[in-house]
Design a protein around this motif. Structure first.
Motif: not given
Ligand code: NAP
Length: 326
Positions: A151-169
């Motif tokens: 596994g791989f985990t990290f704490s994503l704290v940037r609210a507007n990160d591209v990783r939280l946008d479904a339209t950006l994959g």
């Protein structure tokens, strides 16, 4: 011959890749493009890159560029890889290259027709630690492999990160799930015959925590985990009929890593020297593929397997029925 590079976008990951392009001696970073011309200019000045392009297509239209590095949000990988191939450029595309197997097939067909190299950027594949793990497992040190836990985990704290946008994959599985999934594929040598996925969903429609179970022909299993909540941690354990191997830092190895090989109740530690700087071996591999015609370490068949497995996991998680509403 020198490979002349352009980069599409002013992504954070460039900070690791630009020094690697400059380190090998066979490459030259010639241009950077941004959606914003002003951002491209500022970035080119900051990183001492000779050319700044307003828009990605402007860079692709530059005949002085041989190869492009694509570190865009995941949804942009396929369209810009295809655009780069159409412009006759070789492509090193960040993982995941595509979000489904059919898109890898389109890329493969286009790259073959254009006679260009296209490789997915799974940096760990090029590291000596990975070679050592594969040597041990494929050499029979563990006997028959029955289970892989990774596994791989990290704490994503940037609210507007591209990783939280479904339209950006976005989503944890597409962001870091590809590491345990592709490693399991390498160890078993094939794609799974069955997958089950379970996700915790974010309001933005992406998974922020993903558990996957995979079963391979022959019976081996893999349990994979990807997440944005727990603090940074990566792990890999391989369990076989004759022993077990623990790899504490499989995906971003340091300059000295220690494997634990347990057999018959005895633990042997194996030290592996790593790269002084990550990404240099990835760039060197890509250069060898383009300039020498060598086969790239990460093939499009590998990328197809990864996209097929990851998209099957997402489909499974979407189909899974919640027993209790949250
Ligand atoms: N191999 C690794 O170890 C590793 C590590 C981290 C990330 N990655 C991969 O690298 C890629 C980029 O990740 P990152 O964290 O570096 O991304 P990031 O900092 O968010 O940068 C993405 C870049 O894409 C461009 N872009 C184009 N369309 C966009 C849009 N709609 N929204 C936001 N940005 C857009 C932007 O450049 P302009 O505005 O200048 O055009 C932006 O700088 C991802 O695919 C990720 O999986 C790989």
């Amino acid at each position: 011959m020198i490979l002349r590079w352009g980069i599409l976008g002013t992504a954070r990951i460039n900070r690791r890749v630009i020094p690697a392009i400059r380190r090998t001696g066979r490459s030259r970073l010639l241009a950077v493009a941004s959606r914003s011309g002003a951002r491209a200019e500022a970035y080119a000045s900051e990183w001492e890159i000779p050319r700044a392009c307003a828009g990605y297509q402007a860079l692709l239209d530059d005949p002085a560029i041989d190869a492009v590095y694509i570190p865009l949000p995941n949804s942009e990988h396929v369209p810009w890889t295809l655009a780069a191939i159409a412009a006759g450029k070789h492509v090193l595309c960040e993982k995941p290259m595509a979000l489904n197997a059919a898109d890898i097939d389109r890329i493969h067909a286009a790259a073959t027709a254009a006679k260009v190299v296209v490789e997915e950027g799974f940096m760990y594949r090029h590291e000596p630690l990975t070679a050592k793990v594969l040597e041990l497992v494929h050499g029979g040190a563990l006997g028959t492999v029955h289970a892989i836990v990774s596994g791989f985990t990290f704490s994503l704290v940037r609210a507007n990160d591209v990783r939280l946008d479904a339209t950006l994959g976005g989503g944890a599985l597409w962001d870091v799930g590809g590491y345990p999934v592709t490693y399991a594929q390498l160890l078993t040598g094939r794609g799974p015959k069955m997958v089950f996925g379970s996700a915790q969903w974010h309001a933005g429609g992406v998974d922020t925590e993903f558990m996957g179970m995979l079963r391979y022909p022959g019976g081996a299993t893999a349990t994979v985990y990807a997440g944005f909540h727990a603090s940074l941690r990566t792990w890999l354990e391989v369990l076989g009929s004759d022993g077990a191997l623990t790899v504490p830092n499989p995906f971003k190895p340091g300059i000295r890593e220690t494997l634990e090989l347990e057999r018959n109740g005895r633990v042997e530690t194996i030290t592996v020297a790593g790269s002084a700087e990550l990404f240099v071996r990835e760039i060197a591999d890509f250069e060898a593929a383009v300039l020498d015609g060598a086969p790239p370490v990460v093939t499009l068949a590998d990328s197809r397997d990864a996209a097929a497995t990851l998209s099957a996991l997402v489909d499974s998680a979407r189909d899974a029925t919640a027993l209790y509403p949250e």
